[in-house]
Design an enzyme around this catalytic site. Structure first.
Site, PDB file in Angstrom:
ATOM      1  N   LYS A   6       0.849  -1.352  -0.106  1.00  0.00           N
ATOM      2  CA  LYS A   6      -0.203  -0.049  -0.079  1.00  0.00           C
ATOM      3  C   LYS A   6       1.017   1.139  -0.115  1.00  0.00           C
ATOM      4  CE  LYS A   6      -3.587   2.542   2.339  1.00  0.00           C
ATOM      5  NZ  LYS A   6      -4.574   2.559   3.551  1.00  0.00           N
ATOM      6  N   ARG A  45     -10.923  10.206   1.690  1.00  0.00           N
ATOM      7  CA  ARG A  45     -10.720  10.865   2.956  1.00  0.00           C
ATOM      8  C   ARG A  45     -12.002  11.847   3.253  1.00  0.00           C
ATOM      9  NH1 ARG A  45      -4.012  11.346   2.726  1.00  0.00           N
ATOM     10  NH2 ARG A  45      -3.724   9.000   2.621  1.00  0.00           N
ATOM     11  N   LYS A  62       1.358  10.029   5.537  1.00  0.00           N
ATOM     12  CA  LYS A  62       1.382   8.818   5.889  1.00  0.00           C
ATOM     13  C   LYS A  62       2.851   8.069   5.502  1.00  0.00           C
ATOM     14  CE  LYS A  62      -3.461   8.143   6.624  1.00  0.00           C
ATOM     15  NZ  LYS A  62      -4.622   7.436   6.364  1.00  0.00           N
ATOM     16  N   LYS A  67      -2.176  -1.350  -3.883  1.00  0.00           N
ATOM     17  CA  LYS A  67      -3.108  -0.317  -3.809  1.00  0.00           C
ATOM     18  C   LYS A  67      -2.090   0.852  -3.881  1.00  0.00           C
ATOM     19  CE  LYS A  67      -6.153   2.054  -0.727  1.00  0.00           C
ATOM     20  NZ  LYS A  67      -6.561   2.062   0.540  1.00  0.00           N
TER      21      LYS A  67
HETATM   22  C1  PBG Z   1      -7.528   3.816   5.654  1.00  0.00           C
HETATM   23  C2  PBG Z   1      -7.679   3.708   4.198  1.00  0.00           C
HETATM   24  C3  PBG Z   1      -7.405   4.407   3.194  1.00  0.00           C
HETATM   25  C4  PBG Z   1      -8.094   3.883   1.991  1.00  0.00           C
HETATM   26  C5  PBG Z   1      -8.452   2.621   2.366  1.00  0.00           C
HETATM   27  N1  PBG Z   1      -8.330   2.323   3.684  1.00  0.00           N
HETATM   28  C6  PBG Z   1      -6.969   5.765   3.046  1.00  0.00           C
HETATM   29  C7  PBG Z   1      -5.629   6.086   3.429  1.00  0.00           C
HETATM   30  O1  PBG Z   1      -4.787   5.059   3.521  1.00  0.00           O
HETATM   31  O2  PBG Z   1      -5.353   7.244   3.629  1.00  0.00           O
HETATM   32  C8  PBG Z   1      -8.045   4.537   0.629  1.00  0.00           C
HETATM   33  C9  PBG Z   1      -9.108   4.056  -0.470  1.00  0.00           C
HETATM   34  C10 PBG Z   1      -9.317   4.694  -1.314  1.00  0.00           C
HETATM   35  O3  PBG Z   1      -8.932   5.960  -1.790  1.00  0.00           O
HETATM   36  O4  PBG Z   1     -10.293   4.681  -2.305  1.00  0.00           O
HETATM   37  N2  PBG Z   1      -6.516   3.109   6.142  1.00  0.00           N
END
Ligand code: PBG
Length: 328
Positions: A200, A210, A222, A253
């Site tokens: 990720k 968000r 992050k 992802k």
């Molecule tokens: C949170 C999370 C995120 C997404 C899925 N779970 C956002 C992030 O890590 O800030 C993003 C999903 C998307 O953008 O469709 N842990």
């Protein structure tokens, strides 16, 4: 001089009509390839469109159940569940994240009761529950790993107790897959699986998501836990580690900018590989289609089959329902 037969080999012979093209197609999309992310909020009989995600909604639980039934009816077999946590329930300890009567846990129980056939995968991470909007616990400006993992394991157990089929940790803390597996087993949830967000990346494509959960980080970014977009070998390493720690499915992802990572991970693990076609990828297609610049349906299907070509077994996508309807 070139004679009439030139060229002998003509690739176009297999492209002359749709029947032939269908017969030689190497990859096929089907509704069961898709997992639909769904957003639940407190209240009754209400749905709110997410501003940066046109045609996508956050639902109160009663309406979410109807939406999930519809998804199942068009052939979607999995939902990835997210809860919007009221501001007064957020803290820096993740307290609400493992509340047995929290919105997430109530939603899991209700879906398992009303639509037991669908696979429920709740998100495991602290950001929607965190007063700092981070995926773990914050101490002196640092997102601390091991204490966060303890809370995440508790959160996963509470999801399993509510009936989750798989838990989906998206937090990127080190060692959390092993810790979650152990905690699930100790609590007697041997058949609850883990769908790990393994590779990720720290991506700007998460912006619209968000908005949906009001979960943007309150300070910093992050990048100390999510991966650097420059790296592919590190993505393989993360996926292999998660596989060794007991992940049943690993994920890459975002999706479209990371097709090479999907391919690389696919060739280096033996568990199914998922991809998340994230909120920003959805928003780009929607915005361009809205301006008449792109054909939404065709660009959507072309993107989705691209994931399969890259090696994805499962595709988490906000297009799950729309694409499934076209494929029925
Ligand atoms: C949170 C999370 C995120 C997404 C899925 N779970 C956002 C992030 O890590 O800030 C993003 C999903 C998307 O953008 O469709 N842990």
């Amino acid at each position: 001089m070139i004679h009439g037969q030139f060229p002998t080999i003509r690739g176009r012979r297999l492209r002359v009509n749709q029947s032939l093209r269908d017969m030689v197609a190497e990859h096929h999309l089907k509704p069961a390839d898709f997992v639909a992310p769904v957003f639940v909020m407190e209240g009754e009989n209400e749905k709110v469109e997410i501003p940066s995600m046109p045609d996508y909604y956050r639902y109160t639980l009663d309406l979410l159940l109807e939406e999930i039934r519809e998804l199942y009816e068009v052939g979607v077999r999995g939902v990835n569940l997210y809860a919007k946590v009221p501001e007064d329930k957020k803290d820096n300890k993740g307290t609400e994240a493992f509340n047995p009567d929290g919105l997430m846990q109530r939603a899991i129980r209700a879906i398992e009761k009303e639509i037991p056939e669908i696979t429920v995968m709740p998100d495991v991470a602290l950001d929607p529950y965190s007063s700092y909007g981070h995926d773990g616990i914050v101490k002196d400006g640092e997102i601390v790993n091991d204490e966060s993992v303890e809370i995440l394991a508790k959160m996963a157990v509470s999801h399993a107790a509510a009936g989750a089929d798989l838990v989906a940790p998206s937090d990127m803390m080190d060692g959390r897959i092993g810790a979650i597996r152990e905690a699930l087993d100790e609590a007697g949830h041997k058949n609850t699986g883990i769908m790990a967000y393994s590779a990720k990346y720290a991506s700007a494509y998460y912006g619209p998501f968000r908005d949906a959960l009001d979960s943007a980080p309150g300070f910093g970014d992050k990048k100390t836990y999510q991966m650097d977009p420059s790296n592919v070998r590190e993505g393989i390493k993360e996926a292999q580690l998660d596989e060794q720690e007991g992940a049943d499915i690993v994920m890459v992802k975002p999706g479209l900018p990371y097709l090479d990572v999907i391919r690389a991970v696919k060739e280096n693990v033996r568990v199914p590989v998922a991809v998340y076609n994230v909120s920003g990828e959805y928003a780009m297609i929607k915005a361009a289609a809205d301006r008449g610049w792109l054909d939404e349906e065709q660009v959507m299907l072309e993107s989705l089959v691209g994931f399969k070509r890259a090696g994805a077994d499962l595709i988490f996508t906000y297009f799950a329902k729309e694409a499934s309807k076209l494929l029925l």
